[in-house]
Design an enzyme around this catalytic site. Structure first.
Site, PDB file in Angstrom:
ATOM      1  N   LYS A  44       0.810  -1.403  -0.030  1.00  0.00           N
ATOM      2  CA  LYS A  44      -0.098   0.020  -0.073  1.00  0.00           C
ATOM      3  C   LYS A  44       0.812   1.363  -0.057  1.00  0.00           C
ATOM      4  O   LYS A  44       0.533   2.140  -0.933  1.00  0.00           O
ATOM      5  CB  LYS A  44      -1.091  -0.103   1.170  1.00  0.00           C
ATOM      6  N   ARG A  87     -10.291   0.931   8.900  1.00  0.00           N
ATOM      7  CA  ARG A  87      -9.877  -0.643   9.049  1.00  0.00           C
ATOM      8  C   ARG A  87     -10.970  -1.449   9.541  1.00  0.00           C
ATOM      9  O   ARG A  87     -10.547  -2.693   9.690  1.00  0.00           O
ATOM     10  CB  ARG A  87      -8.516  -0.542   9.896  1.00  0.00           C
ATOM     11  N   ARG A 146      10.585  -7.288   5.083  1.00  0.00           N
ATOM     12  CA  ARG A 146      10.409  -5.301   4.961  1.00  0.00           C
ATOM     13  C   ARG A 146      11.710  -4.733   6.159  1.00  0.00           C
ATOM     14  O   ARG A 146      11.352  -5.243   7.507  1.00  0.00           O
ATOM     15  CB  ARG A 146       9.141  -5.133   5.200  1.00  0.00           C
ATOM     16  N   ARG A 160      10.772  -2.874  11.253  1.00  0.00           N
ATOM     17  CA  ARG A 160       9.658  -2.385  12.356  1.00  0.00           C
ATOM     18  C   ARG A 160       9.292  -3.394  13.343  1.00  0.00           C
ATOM     19  O   ARG A 160       9.400  -4.539  13.115  1.00  0.00           O
ATOM     20  CB  ARG A 160       8.579  -2.113  11.313  1.00  0.00           C
ATOM     21  N   ARG A 192      -1.385  -9.459  13.346  1.00  0.00           N
ATOM     22  CA  ARG A 192      -1.905  -8.454  12.380  1.00  0.00           C
ATOM     23  C   ARG A 192      -2.823  -8.946  11.103  1.00  0.00           C
ATOM     24  O   ARG A 192      -3.766  -8.488  10.960  1.00  0.00           O
ATOM     25  CB  ARG A 192      -0.741  -7.485  11.670  1.00  0.00           C
TER      26      ARG A 192
END
Ligand code: AMP
Length: 219
Positions: free
Chosen positions: A14, A89, A128, A161, A172
């Protein structure tokens, strides 16, 4: 004016795709996740409260997110519209957003859904890494830095992160399925949903989005 929502599982790309869209359509990118991460740089009771949710991969309470989003939309750069990434969300946030946009005489024009399997999301998220200095995001599989673990732009050592560690990523993804998935049906009923297969190279997905938006604008 163009008001767009970008939906998709964590790791669907995104942020990367939003960066391409803002260049083409000259609208600002609102990422509630980025706004929260900026808040976390300060040390106060609210940021400590928010941190508890984010580090565990849980959703921040609706009231906080909605108020933060509204404040952001009121800034002058959003007069041309916005692309919202990470908000709404859940269905409660969808209804709050609809109500607010009606109040300010606006509407959502399109909802881009980046479709990606959970297995692929997990693979991408745990790969990531980002630069703590310029926030550039790397994917160790698809977009690795030129030099091992160091940012191409700043030479700073990349970090992961806290919420991208495998256990938190799984939580998540579970929350995404439960809370965010029902939103798709809502926007589909309104004929606003543009489903994009996100299991491809960044440039390919970007072209798919551009043609879907072009089609939607002309229909
Ligand atoms: P993201 O960068 O979009 O994955 O967001 C990072 C984290 O910020 C999420 O895991 C949530 O803890 C929080 N967050 C971002 N957007 C929302 C939202 N719309 N509602 C609740 N929590 C959010």
């Amino acid at each position: 004016m163009l008001n767009i929502i970008l939906l998709g599982a964590p790791g669907a790309g995104k942020g990367t795709q939003a960066a391409n869209i803002i260049k083409k359509y000259k609208i600002p990118h609102i990422s509630t996740g980025d706004l929260f991460r900026a808040t976390l740089k300060q040390d106060n009771p609210i940021s400590r409260e928010i941190q508890k949710y984010i580090n565990k991969g849980r959703l921040v309470p609706d009231k906080i997110v909605i108020s933060m989003f509204k404040t952001r939309v009121q800034r002058p750069d959003c007069r041309s519209g916005f692309i919202s990434d990470g908000f709404p969300r859940n269905l409660f946030q969808v209804k709050a957003l609809d109500g607010y946009l009606e109040e300010i005489n606006r509407k959502i024009d399109a909802v881009i859904y980046l479709k990606l399997s959970s297995a692929e999301s997990l693979k991408r998220l745990t790969a990531r890494w980002l630069c703590p200095s310029c926030n550039r995001v790397y994917n160790m599989i698809t977009q690795p830095p030129k030099k091992d673990s160091v940012c191409d732009c700043c030479g700073v050592k990349l970090i992961q992160r806290k919420d991208d560690v495998p256990e938190t990523v799984k939580r998540r993804l579970a929350i995404y399925k439960k809370e965010t998935f029902p939103i798709l049906a809502y926007y589909s009923k309104q004929k606003k949903l543009l489903t994009i297969d996100a299991n491809a190279q960044v440039a390919v997905v970007s072209n798919r989005i551009k043609s879907a938006l072009k089609k939607a604008k002309n229909s």
